[in-house]
Design a protein around this motif. Structure first.
Motif, short mmCIF file in Angstrom:
data_model
loop_
_atom_site.label_atom_id
_atom_site.label_comp_id
_atom_site.label_asym_id
_atom_site.label_seq_id
_atom_site.Cartn_x
_atom_site.Cartn_y
_atom_site.Cartn_z
N UNK A 1 1.00 -1.25 0.02
CA UNK A 1 0.03 0.09 -0.06
C UNK A 1 0.84 1.27 -0.21
N UNK A 2 0.55 2.13 -0.76
CA UNK A 2 1.30 3.43 -0.82
C UNK A 2 0.61 4.49 0.15
N UNK A 3 1.51 5.62 0.20
CA UNK A 3 1.16 6.79 1.33
C UNK A 3 -0.11 7.42 1.17
N UNK A 4 -0.69 7.35 -0.06
CA UNK A 4 -1.95 7.96 -0.41
C UNK A 4 -2.89 7.04 -0.08
N UNK A 5 -2.83 5.74 -0.25
CA UNK A 5 -3.94 4.61 0.11
C UNK A 5 -3.88 4.69 1.72
N UNK A 6 -2.66 4.73 2.33
CA UNK A 6 -2.99 4.47 3.74
C UNK A 6 -3.67 5.69 4.44
N UNK A 7 -3.32 6.80 3.63
CA UNK A 7 -4.11 8.19 4.24
C UNK A 7 -5.37 7.91 4.10
N UNK A 8 -6.03 7.71 2.88
CA UNK A 8 -7.52 7.30 2.60
C UNK A 8 -7.89 6.62 3.62
N UNK A 9 -7.56 5.11 3.76
CA UNK A 9 -7.99 4.44 4.62
C UNK A 9 -8.06 5.03 6.10
N UNK A 10 -7.15 5.62 6.38
CA UNK A 10 -6.85 6.18 7.85
C UNK A 10 -8.10 7.53 7.99
N UNK A 11 -8.27 8.23 6.75
CA UNK A 11 -9.44 9.04 7.06
C UNK A 11 -10.87 8.57 7.03
N UNK A 12 -11.09 7.61 6.21
CA UNK A 12 -12.10 6.59 6.09
C UNK A 12 -12.60 5.97 7.60
#
Length: 157
Positions: A1-12
């Motif tokens: 998982x890249x950084x953008x995907x991790x941030x998206x999951x964290x935000x969700x």
């Protein structure tokens, strides 16, 4: 998982947790408001009953109380039980339940009843304490009437 995907999951996850917390908080706030409105409406009914008693020397009939509840628009007084027919003359005002409304809340506000005492005092009682207080006052005739009343309402369409 890249950084953008991790941030998206964290935000969700943050949004979901915040949403669940807010829904839970508002449900509990709604229960607190409903309980306080029921207590307020019961206090108004209690004042009217005491006024009637002072004027006429006896407790008002149930239809009078129901009409007054409708007149003031006390929608929070659902399942209101008026016990005047079962109260004997000379009953102790500080320990006799005149009317009650049972509420089955969930969450921080637990189930219980708003109780109107014969002396006009209104209080919130938890379910166990209320059932004990009511059981000591109910007579066999009242149990029989309640049983027949419930059977009649179940048989009606």
């Amino acid at each position: 998982m890249n950084i953008r995907q991790k941030k998206l999951v964290a935000n969700i996850i943050v949004v979901l947790v915040f949403t669940v917390a807010m829904v839970t908080a508002f449900a509990n706030i709604k229960n607190v408001i409903n309980r306080s409105e029921t207590i307020r409406a019961t206090e108004l009914v209690g004042k009217e009953i005491l006024r009637y008693r002072k004027t006429n020397g006896s407790l008002p009939p149930e239809y009078y109380v129901k009409e007054y509840i409708d007149k003031i628009g006390a929608v929070r007084l659902s399942d209101f039980h008026y016990r005047a027919p079962w109260i004997e003359f000379g009953s102790e005002p500080n320990s006799t339940i005149l009317a009650y409304s049972e509420k089955n809340y969930r969450g921080l506000v637990k189930a219980g009843s708003v109780v109107l005492w014969l002396n006009g005092k209104v209080e919130w009682m938890n379910k166990k304490r209320f059932e004990q207080a009511l059981a000591t006052q109910q007579k066999q005739q009242e149990f029989q009437w309640i049983k027949e009343h419930l059977q009649n309402s179940e048989n009606q369409p």
